[in-house]
Design an enzyme around this catalytic site. Structure first.
Site, mmCIF file in Angstrom:
data_model
loop_
_atom_site.group_PDB
_atom_site.id
_atom_site.type_symbol
_atom_site.label_atom_id
_atom_site.label_comp_id
_atom_site.label_asym_id
_atom_site.label_seq_id
_atom_site.Cartn_x
_atom_site.Cartn_y
_atom_site.Cartn_z
ATOM 1 N N GLU A 1 0.882 -1.175 0.000
ATOM 2 C CA GLU A 1 0.000 0.000 0.000
ATOM 3 C C GLU A 1 0.906 1.206 0.000
ATOM 4 O O GLU A 1 1.621 1.457 0.965
ATOM 5 C CB GLU A 1 -0.908 -0.023 1.229
ATOM 6 C CG GLU A 1 -2.094 0.935 1.118
ATOM 7 C CD GLU A 1 -1.726 2.366 1.485
ATOM 8 O OE1 GLU A 1 -1.480 3.171 0.549
ATOM 9 O OE2 GLU A 1 -1.666 2.679 2.672
ATOM 10 N N CYS B 1 -2.271 8.692 3.264
ATOM 11 C CA CYS B 1 -2.091 8.200 1.892
ATOM 12 C C CYS B 1 -3.302 8.522 1.027
ATOM 13 O O CYS B 1 -3.185 8.614 -0.199
ATOM 14 C CB CYS B 1 -1.805 6.704 1.897
ATOM 15 S SG CYS B 1 -2.988 5.732 2.836
#
Length: 471
Positions: free
Chosen positions: A230, A264
């Site tokens: 990720e 993120c």
């Protein structure tokens, strides 16, 4: 700081508050291998019970845990508390996900036998954690991995080692054996040792695209090792026709500046049509100017704390100046009141006239505004990135959102909600430079165990009906 020591510094004060020796990756791996078989052979219900005890342990320690996270990351105490709540909530979500995603099934079989689908753990899993959510995000890997029967070596970010240590101590206090979940302190060398070891069966990583690509490249010749990446995003938030200007501005602010932009899923690019620009941009700027930036325990509580360290603050300040040199028009300058501390004000820059805008993740409170003619151009602009984690549409109707959803290349696509509004009951991940099609959150169960098909009978029973010669 010696090479064999790790030190943690409070971003808000610049003071050291934690120090410990760097760990030994080989010893941690050996210890994990020894613990692996016994843990995997435990009944699933027993593993789940221990994880529920872990959740209770975190509840008991919730306030000191939140205070530690706030000190080590610089995030406001209110936000650190929500992170601790997420750590607790992950257990029941993961138990539900394991049953739904990797449960047992009986299948049809010939000759009155049994056919079945079960799942096995991979073995030793290395979890490499980030600094922005140093408890919640690695815990999102650790809990489903342990439920599935894996053992875990967790290497926290070298910027948030104390939080990692605290998290693992909560597992041990709940009765999870020390060999089953270990905290390996260290930096790049310790992370590389875990990634490269043939005795590690999986690598679960959350962090920068550069580090994730390096891991992926290193393991390209090792297809037997499960890898979940990720890696963040250059996320767009698109605004078309909406009468709710104030609500749109709040949604944009939440997307861009929550956690000082260190998420993120944070919005990096605000893409606005010509028709909405003169209403939306001033409203966003007006609200951004009101945001309180302060230390984690201030009263009243700030909206934003500092970024993680001075090096990050330097990079963001330099990036803002570089964007201006390339043709960006500052709408709100990035300010740094104290050059010795990493506090930054929210910054907004009109990047419309920048030729070949850099497709990078600027991990902090910096929002680029891009003006477009219409919705079609907005979608084209939103997709002008190698990343693909999160995207949000503000305004329009159901048909507009259907078009947006169909055409945007991202793993999370929201409507009239922030880019960082992800549900723990859904998969969390992206495509392109944002991930490798191994979404976390509810779908973490998928990469924590592998399916095994069986056909079974209590006694052998078989015959060959054709192709045999006569006696």
């Amino acid at each position: 700081m010696a090479d064999n020591e790790l030190v943690s510094i409070e971003p808000a004060t610049g003071k050291e508050f934690w120090r410990a020796p760097v760990g030994d990756a080989d010893q941690a791996i050996e210890r994990a291998r020894q613990a692996m078989r016994e843990w995997a052979s435990q009944p699933l219900g027993q593993r789940m019970e221990l994880l529920r005890r872990f959740a209770n342990e975190v509840r008991k320690q919730a306030e000191p845990f939140a205070e530690l996270i706030a000190r080590e990351t610089g995030k406001p105490l209110w936000e650190a508390r929500t992170e601790v709540e997420a750590v607790v909530g992950k257990v029941e979500i993961s138990i539900t996900a394991y049953a739904e995603r990797t449960g047992r099934k009986k299948l049809s079989s010939a000759l009155q036998g049994t056919a079945a689908l079960r799942h096995k753990p991979h073995g030793v899993m290395a979890v490499l954690g980030p600094y922005n959510f140093p408890a919640h995000l690695p815990n999102g890997h650790i809990v489903p991995a342990l439920i599935a029967g894996n053992v875990v070596i967790f290497k926290p970010s070298e910027k948030t080692p104390a939080t990692g240590e605290f998290l693992v101590k909560c597992f041990h206090a709940a009765g999870v054996p020390e060999g089953v979940i270990q905290c390996l302190q260290g930096g790049i060398a310790q992370g590389q040792a875990l990634v490269e070891s043939w005795m590690v069966d999986g690598v679960l990583f959350t962090g920068s695209a550069r580090a994730g690509i390096a891991i992926n490249r290193k393991l390209a010749t090792d297809p037997g090792k499960i890898v979940a990446l990720e890696m963040g995003g250059n996320n767009p938030i698109v605004v078309i026709d909406t009468p709710k200007i104030e609500d749109a501005a709040v949604t944009i602010i939440q997307s861009a500046f929550t956690s000082a932009g260190q998420r993120c899923t944070a919005a990096r690019r605000l893409i606005v049509t010509d028709a909405m620009y003169d209403q939306i941009v001033p409203a966003v700027k007006l609200l951004a100017e009101r945001l309180i930036v302060g230390e984690p325990f201030a009263d009243p509580q700030p909206f934003m704390g500092p970024v993680i360290d001075n090096a990050t603050a330097d990079l963001l300040s330099e990036s803002f100046v570089e964007l201006m040199k390339r043709g960006g028009r500052p709408l709100m300058h990035m300010k740094r009141p104290d050059e010795n501390l990493p506090f930054l004000s929210p910054a907004i820059l009109d990047a419309t006239d920048i030729h070949e805008r850099p497709d990078i993740e600027l991990f902090g409170p910096l929002l680029q505004v891009i003006r477009v003619a219409d919705f079609n151009e907005a979608i084209t602009e939103a997709n002008a990135t190698r990343y693909g984690l999160s995207a949000s549409l503000i305004g329009g109707g159901p048909q507009d959102f259907e078009m947006f959803w169909n055409e945007i290349r991202a793993g999370i696509v929201n409507w009239n909600r922030p880019t960082n509004g992800a549900s723990s009951a859904a998969p969390f991940g992206g495509v392109g430079l944002s991930g490798n099609h191994r979404p976390a959150a509810f779908y973490a169960a998928d990469y924590c165990a592998y399916p095994v098909a069986s056909t079974e009978m209590e006694q052998p029973r078989a015959s060959i009906g054709v192709g045999l010669a006569d006696n």
